[in-house]
Design a protein around this motif. Structure first.
Motif, PDB file in Angstrom:
ATOM      1  N   ASP A   1       0.842  -1.204   0.000  1.00  0.00           N
ATOM      2  CA  ASP A   1       0.000   0.000   0.000  1.00  0.00           C
ATOM      3  C   ASP A   1       0.878   1.255   0.000  1.00  0.00           C
ATOM      4  OD1 ASP A   1      -2.184   1.717   0.169  1.00  0.00           O
ATOM      5  OD2 ASP A   1      -2.298   1.578   2.356  1.00  0.00           O
ATOM      6  N   PRO A   2       1.683   1.444  -1.067  1.00  0.00           N
ATOM      7  CA  PRO A   2       2.600   2.587  -1.075  1.00  0.00           C
ATOM      8  C   PRO A   2       1.892   3.928  -1.076  1.00  0.00           C
ATOM      9  CG  PRO A   2       2.519   1.558  -3.233  1.00  0.00           C
ATOM     10  CD  PRO A   2       1.771   0.651  -2.296  1.00  0.00           C
ATOM     11  N   TRP A   3       0.746   4.016  -1.773  1.00  0.00           N
ATOM     12  CA  TRP A   3       0.049   5.302  -1.824  1.00  0.00           C
ATOM     13  C   TRP A   3      -0.599   5.628  -0.487  1.00  0.00           C
ATOM     14  CZ3 TRP A   3       1.908   8.034  -5.359  1.00  0.00           C
ATOM     15  CH2 TRP A   3       2.291   7.476  -6.581  1.00  0.00           C
ATOM     16  N   GLY A   4      -1.078   4.605   0.205  1.00  0.00           N
ATOM     17  CA  GLY A   4      -1.624   4.853   1.532  1.00  0.00           C
ATOM     18  C   GLY A   4      -0.567   5.387   2.476  1.00  0.00           C
ATOM     19  N   ARG A   5       0.632   4.800   2.404  1.00  0.00           N
ATOM     20  CA  ARG A   5       1.723   5.281   3.260  1.00  0.00           C
ATOM     21  C   ARG A   5       2.098   6.712   2.897  1.00  0.00           C
ATOM     22  NH1 ARG A   5       7.707   4.677   3.810  1.00  0.00           N
ATOM     23  NH2 ARG A   5       8.097   4.728   6.053  1.00  0.00           N
ATOM     24  N   LEU A   6       2.167   7.011   1.603  1.00  0.00           N
ATOM     25  CA  LEU A   6       2.476   8.373   1.166  1.00  0.00           C
ATOM     26  C   LEU A   6       1.422   9.350   1.674  1.00  0.00           C
ATOM     27  CD1 LEU A   6       3.954  10.510  -0.567  1.00  0.00           C
ATOM     28  CD2 LEU A   6       2.560   9.749  -2.502  1.00  0.00           C
ATOM     29  N   GLN A   7       0.158   8.972   1.574  1.00  0.00           N
ATOM     30  CA  GLN A   7      -0.916   9.863   2.004  1.00  0.00           C
ATOM     31  C   GLN A   7      -0.894  10.105   3.510  1.00  0.00           C
ATOM     32  OE1 GLN A   7      -4.131   7.675   0.213  1.00  0.00           O
ATOM     33  NE2 GLN A   7      -3.408   8.181  -1.847  1.00  0.00           N
ATOM     34  N   ARG A   8      -0.574   9.074   4.280  1.00  0.00           N
ATOM     35  CA  ARG A   8      -0.469   9.251   5.729  1.00  0.00           C
ATOM     36  C   ARG A   8       0.707  10.163   6.086  1.00  0.00           C
ATOM     37  NH1 ARG A   8      -1.944   3.810   5.248  1.00  0.00           N
ATOM     38  NH2 ARG A   8       0.211   3.058   5.397  1.00  0.00           N
ATOM     39  N   THR A   9       1.818   9.988   5.374  1.00  0.00           N
ATOM     40  CA  THR A   9       2.988  10.824   5.633  1.00  0.00           C
ATOM     41  C   THR A   9       2.729  12.269   5.248  1.00  0.00           C
ATOM     42  OG1 THR A   9       4.470   8.938   5.270  1.00  0.00           O
ATOM     43  CG2 THR A   9       5.433  11.139   5.109  1.00  0.00           C
ATOM     44  N   SER A  10       2.106  12.481   4.085  1.00  0.00           N
ATOM     45  CA  SER A  10       1.833  13.852   3.641  1.00  0.00           C
ATOM     46  C   SER A  10       0.843  14.535   4.574  1.00  0.00           C
ATOM     47  CB  SER A  10       1.319  13.860   2.200  1.00  0.00           C
ATOM     48  OG  SER A  10       0.039  13.264   2.100  1.00  0.00           O
ATOM     49  N   HIS A  11      -0.118  13.773   5.093  1.00  0.00           N
ATOM     50  CA  HIS A  11      -1.071  14.348   6.045  1.00  0.00           C
ATOM     51  C   HIS A  11      -0.360  14.776   7.322  1.00  0.00           C
ATOM     52  CE1 HIS A  11      -4.814  13.807   8.781  1.00  0.00           C
ATOM     53  NE2 HIS A  11      -4.758  15.035   8.294  1.00  0.00           N
ATOM     54  N   PHE A  12       0.541  13.930   7.809  1.00  0.00           N
ATOM     55  CA  PHE A  12       1.309  14.271   9.017  1.00  0.00           C
ATOM     56  C   PHE A  12       2.117  15.549   8.793  1.00  0.00           C
ATOM     57  CE2 PHE A  12       5.208  14.145  11.491  1.00  0.00           C
ATOM     58  CZ  PHE A  12       4.720  13.937  12.779  1.00  0.00           C
ATOM     59  N   LEU A  13       2.812  15.634   7.667  1.00  0.00           N
ATOM     60  CA  LEU A  13       3.618  16.819   7.382  1.00  0.00           C
ATOM     61  C   LEU A  13       2.751  18.067   7.243  1.00  0.00           C
ATOM     62  CD1 LEU A  13       6.219  15.386   4.848  1.00  0.00           C
ATOM     63  CD2 LEU A  13       6.759  16.525   7.007  1.00  0.00           C
TER      64      LEU A  13
END
Length: 285
Positions: A87-99
Motif C-alpha cells: 500500500d505505497p500510496w496509503g503510506r504516502l498519504q499518511r505521511t503527507s497528512h502528518f507533514l
C-alpha cells in the motif's frame, strides 16, 4: 493554447497530483488544516513552511526514503510493519497528512497528530536480520529518521525549489523542523545546518545497505506502482533524488553516478518537473 484550455489543463493535473498524494480525504483535510483558526507551530513566513510547501518535496521525499533505508533498524521497522509495497500510496498519504498538519495546521491538531503517531510507535518493535532489537520510539532512531528527512528536504529545496534559502534561513529551517522530532521523542536534535552535518556524520558507522534497503531502492526507482504514462515524469523526480544522495550512500545502494549527465540533463529535467508540479498545484483564484 488558449488561457481557458491552459487553466483546464492546470486544474486537471493539479487535482490528479493532489488526489494521489493526499487521498480521497484530501479536500476535507485541506479545509481543516488551512481553515481552522488558532495558533500554529510555524509562522506563515517561516522557512519550514517555505520548504514543506514547495514542489521540491516530491524529490526530497524520495531521497529521504532512500537515505533512511540505510539504517538497518529503521529499514527493518519499515519492512516489517509498514506494508509499504502493498500500500505505497496509503503510506504516502499518511505521511503527507502528518507533514501538512504539523507544518500548517493548528497547534492543537499538530499535538493530536504527534500523540497518535507516538501511540503507533509503541507497537512497532522487532529485531533486524542480525538479531538486533529495535523500537520505533527509540530516541536515537527517531533522530536518524528526522535528520535524514530534513537534510533531504533542504537539499531538494536548495537545488529544485522555487527559491533558495540564505544560510541564516537554512539554519532557521533546521531549528524550526526540530520541533516535530522533539515532540515525537527524539533527543539531541540538530538546530543548525552545521549541527545537522555533524549529526549525519556521527550516524555514518551505523549505516549500511541491507538486502531490504536495496529492494526498497529497486521498488522506488525501478518498479513504482504507476501507470506507464506517469513513469517518465516520476523517473525524472527519482533521478533528481538520486543525484542529491552522498556518494557513500549511492555506493551502498549500488546506484551509478554520472556527473556530467546529472549536472546538465538531470538537474534541468528535475527543475522542469518540479516547476510543472508547482504550476499545477498553485492556489486557485
Amino acid at each position: 493554447m488558449s488561457v481557458p484550455v491552459l487553466e483546464t489543463v492546470r486544474r486537471g493535473l493539479g487535482d490528479l497530483l493532489f488526489e494521489r498524494v493526499a487521498g480521497p480525504e484530501g479536500p476535507r483535510r485541506r479545509d481543516r488544516i488551512h481553515g481552522t483558526p488558532g495558533p500554529r507551530w510555524h509562522a506563515e513566513d517561516s522557512p519550514v513552511r517555505t520548504v514543506h510547501g514547495d514542489a521540491s518535496m516530491f524529490v526530497g521525499g524520495i531521497r529521504a526514503l532512500l537515505l533512511q533505508s540505510l539504517h538497518p533498524a529503521a529499514m527493518a521497522g519499515v519492512a516489517q510493519h509498514s506494508g509499504y509495497q502493498g500500500d505505497p500510496w496509503g503510506r504516502l498519504q499518511r505521511t503527507s497528512h502528518f507533514l501538512a498538519v504539523t507544518t500548517f495546521g493548528t497547534a492543537a491538531d499538530a499535538e493530536s497528530m504527534v500523540a497518535a503517531v507516538r501511540r503507533i510507535h509503541e507497537t512497532v518493535t522487532g529485531t533486524t536480520d542480525d538479531g538486533t532489537p529495535y523500537a520505533a520510539g527509540d530516541p536515537h532512531l527517531l533522530r536518524w529518521v528526522h535528520v535524514a528527512e530534513i537534510d533531504s528536504f533542504l537539499a531538494a529545496y536548495q537545488r529544485f525549489g522555487a527559491g533558495r534559502l540564505a544560510p541564516a534561513e537554512a539554519d532557521a529551517y533546521v531549528a524550526g523542523a526540530a520541533r516535530v522530532a522533539e515532540e515525537l521523542g527524539a533527543t539531541d536534535v540538530p538546530r543548525s545546518t552545521a549541527e545537522l552535518a555533524d549529526c549525519l556524520a556521527a550516524y555514518r558507522p551505523e549505516l549500511r545497505a541491507t538486502a531490504a534497503a536495496r529492494e526498497t531502492a529497486r521498488f522506488l526507482l525501478l518498479r513504482p506502482p504507476l501507470p506507464l504514462p506517469a513513469r517518465l515524469p516520476y523517473g525524472v523526480l527519482a533521478a533528481s533524488a538520486v543525484s542529491l544522495l552522498p556518494g557513500w550512500a549511492r555506493r551502498e545502494l549500488r546506484l551509478p553516478r554520472l556527473p556530467v549527465t546529472e549536472a546538465t540533463l538531470v538537474t534541468g529535467s528535475g527543475r522542469l518537473a518540479t516547476g510543472t508540479i508547482r504550476w499545477a498545484m498553485a492556489p486557485r483564484r
